[in-house]
Design a protein around this motif. Structure first.
Motif, mmCIF file in Angstrom:
data_model
loop_
_atom_site.group_PDB
_atom_site.id
_atom_site.type_symbol
_atom_site.label_atom_id
_atom_site.label_comp_id
_atom_site.label_asym_id
_atom_site.label_seq_id
_atom_site.Cartn_x
_atom_site.Cartn_y
_atom_site.Cartn_z
ATOM 1 N N ASP A 1 0.831 -1.209 0.000
ATOM 2 C CA ASP A 1 0.000 0.000 0.000
ATOM 3 C C ASP A 1 0.864 1.257 0.000
ATOM 4 O O ASP A 1 0.560 2.229 -0.711
ATOM 5 C CB ASP A 1 -0.932 -0.002 1.213
ATOM 6 N N LEU A 2 1.949 1.252 0.784
ATOM 7 C CA LEU A 2 2.828 2.416 0.832
ATOM 8 C C LEU A 2 3.545 2.601 -0.516
ATOM 9 O O LEU A 2 3.632 3.720 -1.031
ATOM 10 C CB LEU A 2 3.862 2.265 1.947
ATOM 11 N N GLY A 3 4.033 1.506 -1.080
ATOM 12 C CA GLY A 3 4.689 1.590 -2.377
ATOM 13 C C GLY A 3 3.740 2.076 -3.455
ATOM 14 O O GLY A 3 4.119 2.881 -4.322
ATOM 15 N N PHE A 4 2.494 1.612 -3.393
ATOM 16 C CA PHE A 4 1.477 2.055 -4.341
ATOM 17 C C PHE A 4 1.237 3.556 -4.220
ATOM 18 O O PHE A 4 1.222 4.281 -5.224
ATOM 19 C CB PHE A 4 0.175 1.290 -4.090
ATOM 20 N N ALA A 5 1.050 4.030 -2.994
ATOM 21 C CA ALA A 5 0.777 5.464 -2.779
ATOM 22 C C ALA A 5 1.942 6.329 -3.250
ATOM 23 O O ALA A 5 1.741 7.365 -3.893
ATOM 24 C CB ALA A 5 0.485 5.718 -1.303
ATOM 25 N N ASN A 6 3.161 5.898 -2.936
ATOM 26 C CA ASN A 6 4.343 6.669 -3.363
ATOM 27 C C ASN A 6 4.436 6.728 -4.879
ATOM 28 O O ASN A 6 4.768 7.775 -5.453
ATOM 29 C CB ASN A 6 5.610 6.034 -2.791
ATOM 30 N N TYR A 7 4.139 5.604 -5.520
ATOM 31 C CA TYR A 7 4.255 5.564 -6.976
ATOM 32 C C TYR A 7 3.175 6.415 -7.642
ATOM 33 O O TYR A 7 3.436 7.099 -8.649
ATOM 34 C CB TYR A 7 4.195 4.130 -7.494
ATOM 35 N N GLN A 8 1.957 6.396 -7.105
ATOM 36 C CA GLN A 8 0.895 7.216 -7.686
ATOM 37 C C GLN A 8 1.207 8.706 -7.545
ATOM 38 O O GLN A 8 0.882 9.500 -8.435
ATOM 39 C CB GLN A 8 -0.447 6.882 -7.032
ATOM 40 N N ARG A 9 1.852 9.091 -6.456
ATOM 41 C CA ARG A 9 2.282 10.482 -6.311
ATOM 42 C C ARG A 9 3.266 10.848 -7.424
ATOM 43 O O ARG A 9 3.178 11.918 -8.011
ATOM 44 C CB ARG A 9 2.919 10.699 -4.932
ATOM 45 N N ARG A 10 4.212 9.943 -7.704
ATOM 46 C CA ARG A 10 5.186 10.206 -8.770
ATOM 47 C C ARG A 10 4.498 10.289 -10.134
ATOM 48 O O ARG A 10 4.882 11.088 -10.981
ATOM 49 C CB ARG A 10 6.256 9.103 -8.778
ATOM 50 N N PHE A 11 3.492 9.446 -10.321
ATOM 51 C CA PHE A 11 2.748 9.464 -11.575
ATOM 52 C C PHE A 11 2.012 10.789 -11.750
ATOM 53 O O PHE A 11 2.018 11.389 -12.836
ATOM 54 C CB PHE A 11 1.770 8.289 -11.593
ATOM 55 N N ILE A 12 1.375 11.267 -10.691
ATOM 56 C CA ILE A 12 0.638 12.531 -10.770
ATOM 57 C C ILE A 12 1.603 13.697 -10.982
ATOM 58 O O ILE A 12 1.323 14.613 -11.764
ATOM 59 C CB ILE A 12 -0.218 12.723 -9.500
ATOM 60 N N LYS A 13 2.753 13.672 -10.344
ATOM 61 C CA LYS A 13 3.745 14.726 -10.573
ATOM 62 C C LYS A 13 4.252 14.703 -12.013
ATOM 63 O O LYS A 13 4.536 15.748 -12.601
ATOM 64 C CB LYS A 13 4.915 14.596 -9.600
ATOM 65 N N PHE A 14 4.364 13.524 -12.579
ATOM 66 C CA PHE A 14 4.709 13.404 -13.998
ATOM 67 C C PHE A 14 3.677 14.135 -14.849
ATOM 68 O O PHE A 14 4.023 14.892 -15.768
ATOM 69 C CB PHE A 14 4.786 11.918 -14.363
ATOM 70 N N MET A 15 2.404 13.918 -14.557
ATOM 71 C CA MET A 15 1.334 14.576 -15.310
ATOM 72 C C MET A 15 1.438 16.099 -15.215
ATOM 73 O O MET A 15 1.217 16.816 -16.191
ATOM 74 C CB MET A 15 -0.031 14.121 -14.792
#
Length: 431
Positions: free
Chosen positions: A307-321
């Motif tokens: 869950d923590l890895g998922f949340a961290n990765y989604q943050r990186r994805f949104i920052k990419f956007m």
């Protein structure tokens, strides 16, 4: 004999990958006239670092192979000395080169600097979360294709596995980049989103398209995004020498000659895709490059499943956007400038022009970014579960995340203006 750098940035235990890259280094040294520096840039936690160091210590001594394993303190000491020599603000530069958070651009920039310090002419980058394909019991090493052409004059490349598609001007230039892609799991952790809702997947992925993209362009982008070479299993060498489509290559399977010593990668933290700038630069400067089919096998580490890895990765994805409006503007300006402005009289990348382009992105309005963020949050809430949790965590950070994307570009401009001096000082300083 040419010195080359086979570089592995990592922040995790990766003993198997270290052993695999050593085999690739042995293959290169045995089949080509090169000395290989296997460079492991390690920012792992102590326990993982110790296991990686153990793997390094067990590597046998082999002719024309030098193994360099740098932990975080060793990297910081080198960079600190470099800052002092350059006369820059040590803290700002250290933060851009060795940040506390995850930065795909910064770890590769360190590889570029250390490669220069090791007197290596080319940099061959790999990731710690990948394997190589196997054909008839033999490992399919990407470095085979890289060393056939990287740094050589395009007009001299004659290997039968390489199809030539060169312009007249490219024939007199050195090959600046050789790269392939990946098979296996998507490069971005959004496969679950596609399984949950194909419509929401489309609505989210299309958001990284340039502003004003047509529906047809959005459809094409979504179809191609983050899938690499799909399921294309290696059955024999195929490669094209010419202009490299950025959508056909990946930073986990790439090598550079020359360009990495003129322009760095964006050092943005917690932002996927921040390390693809040089691929687009090579494309728009129309430097000769090779795209081949020795794709690596991509997989997700166990941490990405938590869950923590998922949340961290989604943050990186949104920052990419949120970063993409700046990069789209930069790519648009590169296309308009063309090789006439992007290259100097020696046919090298014109650093001043690239810096001017980066600076010109800073005045874009952020209305589009606000809309992108709102659309992502809305779709994540529709998905529910872990996606809704991410949306709830980030909704109050909207303004700060959008502002951070602009500050990232300002940091990139600062680093780019000073990059060539840092490269030259690294060569003088040595490792």
């Amino acid at each position: 004999m040419r010195r080359i750098c086979l570089a592995l940035p990592t922040n995790r235990q990766c003993m198997a990958t270290i052993e695999l890259l050593y085999k690739e280094a042995c293959y290169a040294a045995s089949n080509f006239d090169v000395q290989v520096c296997l460079l492991i840039i390690d920012t792992s936690e102590p326990q993982a670092l110790e296991k990686n160091a153990t793997a390094v210590s067990h590597l046998p001594v082999s002719p024309n192979i030098e193994v360099v394993h740098l932990d975080e303190s060793q990297q910081r000491q080198f960079l600190h000395t470099l800052c002092q020599r350059a006369g820059y603000e040590s803290e700002r530069l250290l933060e851009l080169m060795l940040p506390k958070g995850v930065s795909y651009g910064a770890c590769t920039n360190r590889a570029f600097l250390f490669a220069a310090a090791l007197n290596c002419q080319t940099v061959h980058r790999r990731d710690s979360d990948c394997h190589y394909q196997v054909l008839h019991g033999d490992i399919v090493f990407p470095i085979h294709q890289e060393l056939l052409s990287l740094g050589h004059m395009a007009s001299t490349i004659s290997d039968t596995s390489i199809t030539r598609d060169l312009t007249e001007s490219q024939t007199s230039q050195a090959v600046a980049m050789v790269a392939a892609s990946f098979i296996g799991e998507m490069s971005v952790d959004i496969g679950e989103m596609q399984q949950l809702s194909a419509d929401i997947y489309f609505d989210v992925v299309k958001l990284w398209a340039k502003k004003g993209a047509t529906q047809a362009e959005q459809l094409e982008l979504v179809e191609e995004s983050f899938k690499g070479a799909g399921t294309e299993v290696f059955s024999g060498d195929r490669a094209t020498l010419g202009r490299a489509d950025p959508m056909r290559v990946d930073m986990c399977n790439i090598s550079f000659f020359g360009v990495q010593e003129v322009v760095p990668l964006p050092p943005a933290k917690d932002t996927i895709g921040s390390d693809y700038f040089l691929i687009h630069l090579v494309y728009h400067a129309e430097l000769p490059a090779v795209v081949h089919n020795r794709h690596i096998d991509n997989f997700y580490t166990p941490e990405r499943r938590t869950d923590l890895g998922f949340a961290n990765y989604q943050r990186r994805f949104i920052k990419f956007m949120l970063s993409m409006p700046y990069f789209h503007r930069a790519y648009q300006l590169m296309a308009a400038a063309g090789p006439g402005a992007l290259l100097d009289k020696q046919q090298r990348i014109n650093s001043a022009e690239v810096c001017h382009i980066i600076e010109s992105t800073l005045n874009i309005d952020t209305d589009h970014s606000h809309q992108v963020f709102d659309d992502i949050i809305r779709n994540y809430r529709l998905l529910g579960g872990r996606y809704q949790s991410v949306a709830n965590q980030l909704v109050n950070e909207k303004n700060s995340l959008i502002e951070r994307a602009k500050l990232d570009m300002q940091d990139y401009l600062f680093l780019s203006r000073n990059w060539m001096q840092l490269i030259n000082l690294s060569k003088e300083l040595g490792l």
